[in-house]
Enzyme design. Structure first.
Site, PDB file in Angstrom:
ATOM      1  N   GLU A  79       9.203 -47.956 -40.470  1.00 19.83           N
ATOM      2  CA  GLU A  79       9.567 -49.242 -41.351  1.00 19.83           C
ATOM      3  C   GLU A  79       9.939 -48.677 -42.532  1.00 19.83           C
ATOM      4  O   GLU A  79      10.464 -49.431 -43.302  1.00 19.83           O
ATOM      5  CB  GLU A  79       8.355 -50.128 -41.376  1.00 19.83           C
ATOM      6  CG  GLU A  79       8.213 -51.551 -42.280  1.00 19.83           C
ATOM      7  CD  GLU A  79       8.206 -51.316 -43.693  1.00 19.83           C
ATOM      8  OE1 GLU A  79       8.273 -52.376 -44.352  1.00 19.83           O
ATOM      9  OE2 GLU A  79       7.880 -50.127 -44.105  1.00 19.83           O
ATOM     10  N   HIS A  94      -2.188 -52.822 -31.911  1.00 21.83           N
ATOM     11  CA  HIS A  94      -1.527 -52.231 -33.147  1.00 21.83           C
ATOM     12  C   HIS A  94      -2.758 -52.690 -34.293  1.00 21.83           C
ATOM     13  O   HIS A  94      -3.359 -53.875 -34.215  1.00 21.83           O
ATOM     14  CB  HIS A  94      -0.406 -53.043 -33.493  1.00 21.83           C
ATOM     15  CG  HIS A  94      -0.174 -53.149 -35.020  1.00 21.83           C
ATOM     16  ND1 HIS A  94       0.191 -52.044 -35.688  1.00 21.83           N
ATOM     17  CD2 HIS A  94       0.078 -53.944 -35.840  1.00 21.83           C
ATOM     18  CE1 HIS A  94       0.597 -52.366 -36.882  1.00 21.83           C
ATOM     19  NE2 HIS A  94       0.553 -53.292 -37.165  1.00 21.83           N
ATOM     20  N   CYS A 109       6.441 -52.865 -37.364  1.00 22.08           N
ATOM     21  CA  CYS A 109       5.496 -51.818 -36.778  1.00 22.08           C
ATOM     22  C   CYS A 109       5.689 -51.625 -35.288  1.00 22.08           C
ATOM     23  O   CYS A 109       4.922 -51.100 -34.621  1.00 22.08           O
ATOM     24  CB  CYS A 109       4.210 -52.390 -37.014  1.00 22.08           C
ATOM     25  SG  CYS A 109       3.690 -52.742 -38.484  1.00 22.08           S
TER      26      CYS A 109
HETATM   27  N1  CAA Z   1     -18.976 -58.365 -46.921  1.00 22.36           N
HETATM   28  C1  CAA Z   1     -18.321 -58.455 -45.616  1.00 22.36           C
HETATM   29  N2  CAA Z   1     -17.413 -59.222 -45.077  1.00 22.36           N
HETATM   30  C2  CAA Z   1     -16.554 -59.756 -46.341  1.00 22.36           C
HETATM   31  C3  CAA Z   1     -17.173 -59.759 -47.584  1.00 22.36           C
HETATM   32  C4  CAA Z   1     -18.292 -58.770 -47.715  1.00 22.36           C
HETATM   33  N3  CAA Z   1     -18.804 -58.802 -48.808  1.00 22.36           N
HETATM   34  N4  CAA Z   1     -16.276 -60.373 -48.284  1.00 22.36           N
HETATM   35  C5  CAA Z   1     -15.325 -60.830 -47.724  1.00 22.36           C
HETATM   36  N5  CAA Z   1     -15.344 -60.465 -46.203  1.00 22.36           N
HETATM   37  C6  CAA Z   1     -14.662 -60.723 -45.080  1.00 22.36           C
HETATM   38  C7  CAA Z   1     -13.974 -62.143 -45.010  1.00 22.36           C
HETATM   39  O1  CAA Z   1     -15.038 -62.898 -44.437  1.00 22.36           O
HETATM   40  C8  CAA Z   1     -12.692 -61.717 -44.018  1.00 22.36           C
HETATM   41  O2  CAA Z   1     -13.264 -61.442 -42.893  1.00 22.36           O
HETATM   42  P1  CAA Z   1     -12.656 -62.628 -41.703  1.00 22.36           P
HETATM   43  O3  CAA Z   1     -11.439 -62.732 -41.802  1.00 22.36           O
HETATM   44  O4  CAA Z   1     -13.321 -62.098 -40.381  1.00 22.36           O
HETATM   45  O5  CAA Z   1     -13.566 -64.167 -42.113  1.00 22.36           O
HETATM   46  C9  CAA Z   1     -12.489 -60.226 -44.469  1.00 22.36           C
HETATM   47  O6  CAA Z   1     -13.573 -59.717 -45.148  1.00 22.36           O
HETATM   48  C10 CAA Z   1     -11.314 -60.312 -45.265  1.00 22.36           C
HETATM   49  O7  CAA Z   1     -11.458 -61.059 -46.453  1.00 22.36           O
HETATM   50  P2  CAA Z   1     -10.142 -62.070 -46.751  1.00 22.36           P
HETATM   51  O8  CAA Z   1      -9.652 -62.819 -45.756  1.00 22.36           O
HETATM   52  O9  CAA Z   1     -10.778 -62.855 -48.037  1.00 22.36           O
HETATM   53  O10 CAA Z   1      -9.414 -61.091 -47.605  1.00 22.36           O
HETATM   54  P3  CAA Z   1      -7.973 -61.362 -48.433  1.00 22.36           P
HETATM   55  O11 CAA Z   1      -7.369 -62.518 -48.301  1.00 22.36           O
HETATM   56  O12 CAA Z   1      -8.175 -60.700 -49.568  1.00 22.36           O
HETATM   57  O13 CAA Z   1      -7.058 -60.200 -47.656  1.00 22.36           O
HETATM   58  C11 CAA Z   1      -5.510 -59.693 -45.768  1.00 22.36           C
HETATM   59  C12 CAA Z   1      -6.885 -60.067 -45.979  1.00 22.36           C
HETATM   60  C13 CAA Z   1      -4.800 -61.298 -45.950  1.00 22.36           C
HETATM   61  C14 CAA Z   1      -5.412 -59.517 -44.395  1.00 22.36           C
HETATM   62  C15 CAA Z   1      -4.677 -58.780 -46.699  1.00 22.36           C
HETATM   63  O14 CAA Z   1      -5.567 -57.544 -46.427  1.00 22.36           O
HETATM   64  C16 CAA Z   1      -3.444 -58.547 -46.045  1.00 22.36           C
HETATM   65  O15 CAA Z   1      -2.623 -59.391 -46.838  1.00 22.36           O
HETATM   66  N6  CAA Z   1      -3.012 -57.526 -45.498  1.00 22.36           N
HETATM   67  C17 CAA Z   1      -1.645 -56.991 -45.078  1.00 22.36           C
HETATM   68  C18 CAA Z   1      -1.182 -58.121 -44.064  1.00 22.36           C
HETATM   69  C19 CAA Z   1      -1.833 -57.574 -42.715  1.00 22.36           C
HETATM   70  O16 CAA Z   1      -2.333 -56.593 -42.536  1.00 22.36           O
HETATM   71  N7  CAA Z   1      -1.649 -58.617 -41.641  1.00 22.36           N
HETATM   72  C20 CAA Z   1      -1.868 -58.270 -40.400  1.00 22.36           C
HETATM   73  C21 CAA Z   1      -1.115 -58.871 -39.388  1.00 22.36           C
HETATM   74  S1  CAA Z   1       0.308 -58.344 -39.553  1.00 22.36           S
HETATM   75  C22 CAA Z   1       0.642 -56.973 -38.738  1.00 22.36           C
HETATM   76  O17 CAA Z   1      -0.198 -56.610 -37.956  1.00 22.36           O
HETATM   77  C23 CAA Z   1       1.920 -56.205 -39.100  1.00 22.36           C
HETATM   78  C24 CAA Z   1       1.428 -55.054 -40.285  1.00 22.36           C
HETATM   79  O18 CAA Z   1       0.966 -53.895 -39.695  1.00 22.36           O
HETATM   80  C25 CAA Z   1       1.379 -55.551 -41.685  1.00 22.36           C
END
Ligand code: CAA
Length: 401
Positions: A82, A236, A114
């Site tokens: 990518e 993945h 990916c």
């Molecule tokens: N203790 C334990 N867990 C906690 C916590 C704490 N203190 N605080 C938060 N959490 C948990 C939340 O409950 C959540 O878990 P669940 O989803 O199981 O409920 C987890 O931590 C993440 O918290 P948020 O959802 O609030 O996190 P965020 O919104 O800041 O970001 C994300 C999460 C959207 C995945 C972000 O990391 C992101 O944008 N990542 C990039 C995109 C990505 O990886 N997408 C995956 C699918 S796409 C793909 O696979 C292609 C690729 O490679 C990118």
């Protein structure tokens, strides 16, 4: 005749940021990363590393273990990424030269976020089916970058996996049935003018699980194995918790075990390396495979593995492979462990200093300070050309422009 993965090795950068050093900067409890995302560390590329140096480092041990006839049998190199470094020239051509492979070869780069590594694997299998004397070198190599301060930042990482695809493979025979799912969705993408991904995080999670369900349904329609006949699952892993979510989703749509412990047992060993490396896009699922094979406590031989490969945008594929008898003798588990343990922990300030890619656009002579301890490095960008070299300790003076 069986076809599949005969040899496999991965490489990653030689420094990492511990997510305990990122959490306070984002103002969150580190458990959000270690528990919520399932990530502990992220590998961080030095300025003189990129997808070419990582790819060459991953493939080097595979090529070094072949005799002259074996090396000559590599008539195709497929490099999936990518995070390519040129709009025209394949990163694989640099790698082909760094590895001193035969000029009697075709080399191309493949792209679909990916997912592209899996398309490279399938194309490799087709080529070997046509001529079982040939070997295909498949390399997945990526540097995952999001904007500093964004929610994607803790999921960054980098790494490459090299696989030798042959007839009568020693590690995993890939079975012929595949389930496919393509749909046009803007969950994660990277326009030509950006070095970091644009992502709709929430949508991307849904797009991933929708794609899994679609690929699974197609896999069944094509006559694939029943869920109960699959012993382990490699997903993945943009972050390892995603594999946990995906496996629970598959259990829901395909009638698998609902018990979280039973589900965890089917994926636990696949998550270990990725927790320490972070996302490596095309390479991540195959890092998961290395992790499964290297950590297997019982003899996995004869087990059927289910693979789900996902590339945002999006393309998903579900397929299976069977672990081959004697596979343990051909693993590189010790080298993989050493690679991860020998990395240097860097501070958040150092991470910020080196995370931006070196990308001069003026055509001048930009010599890069030697930083990485890896086998290959980007020595300069000069007159718009990237100049790679093999590290002095490994092979003095094999600079390539
Ligand atoms: N203790 C334990 N867990 C906690 C916590 C704490 N203190 N605080 C938060 N959490 C948990 C939340 O409950 C959540 O878990 P669940 O989803 O199981 O409920 C987890 O931590 C993440 O918290 P948020 O959802 O609030 O996190 P965020 O919104 O800041 O970001 C994300 C999460 C959207 C995945 C972000 O990391 C992101 O944008 N990542 C990039 C995109 C990505 O990886 N997408 C995956 C699918 S796409 C793909 O696979 C292609 C690729 O490679 C990118």
């Amino acid at each position: 005749m069986q076809l599949g993965i005969d040899d496999l090795a991965f490489a990653t950068a030689d420094r990492y940021l511990d997510l305990a050093d990122l959490a306070p900067v984002h103002g969150v409890d580190v458990a959000k990363y270690t528990v919520g995302l399932g990530q502990d560390r992220m590998s961080v590329c030095a300025p003189d590393e990129d997808v070419v140096t990582l790819a060459a480092a991953a493939a080097l041990p595979l090529v070094e273990d072949l005799d002259d006839a074996g090396r000559a049998a590599i008539r195709t190199v497929l490099l999936a990424t990518e995070s390519g470094i040129d709009q025209s020239k394949s990163a694989g051509v640099y790698v082909h030269r760094l590895l001193d492979l035969s000029p009697s070869a075709r080399v191309v780069e493949l792209k679909q976020a990916c997912y592209a590594g899996t398309s490279a694997l399938q194309m490799a299998l087709a080529l070997v089916a046509r001529n079982p004397e040939q070997k295909v070198l498949v390399i997945c190599s990526d540097v995952a970058r999001y904007d500093v301060g964004s929610s994607g930042e803790p999921t960054q990482g980098c790494g490459a996996v090299a696989m030798l695809v042959t007839a009568d493979p020693r590690l995993v025979a890939i079975e012929p049935v595949s389930g496919l799912h393509t749909t046009d969705v803007m969950d994660f993408w990277r326009p030509n003018y950006r070095s970091t991904a644009v992502v709709d995080g929430r949508l991307s999670l849904r797009a991933y699980t929708d794609s899994l369900a679609g690929a699974w349904q197609d896999y069944q329609a094509q006559g694939g194995a029943a869920l109960a006949d699959i012993d382990a699952f490699v997903y993945h892993q943009p972050f390892t918790k995603m594999a946990v979510k995906a496996h629970a989703h598959l259990a829901r749509v395909a009638g698998g075990p609902r018990d979280a412990e039973a589900q965890a047992a089917q994926i636990a060993d696949t998550l270990r390396y990725n927790r320490e490396i972070g996302n490596s896009y095309t390479a991540s699922m195959y890092v998961g495979l290395a992790s499964l094979l290297d950590h297997a406590t019982e003899d996995l031989a004869g087990s059927r593995i289910g693979f789900f490969s996902y590339g945002s945008g999006s393309v998903g594929e579900f397929f299976t492979g069977v672990v081959q008898p004697g596979f343990r003798q051909h693993l590189r588990a010790e080298a993989h462990r050493r690679l991860l343990d020998d990395r240097e922990r860097i501070s958040h300030a150092e991470y910020l200093r080196i995370v931006a890619p070196v990308n001069p656009v003026d055509g001048g002579d930009h010599v890069l300070e030697p930083t990485t301890r890896g086998s290959f490095r980007l020595a300069a960008i000069s007159g718009h050309q990237r100049v790679y070299e093999r590290a002095a300790a490994a092979d003095a003076g094999s600079a390539v422009a």
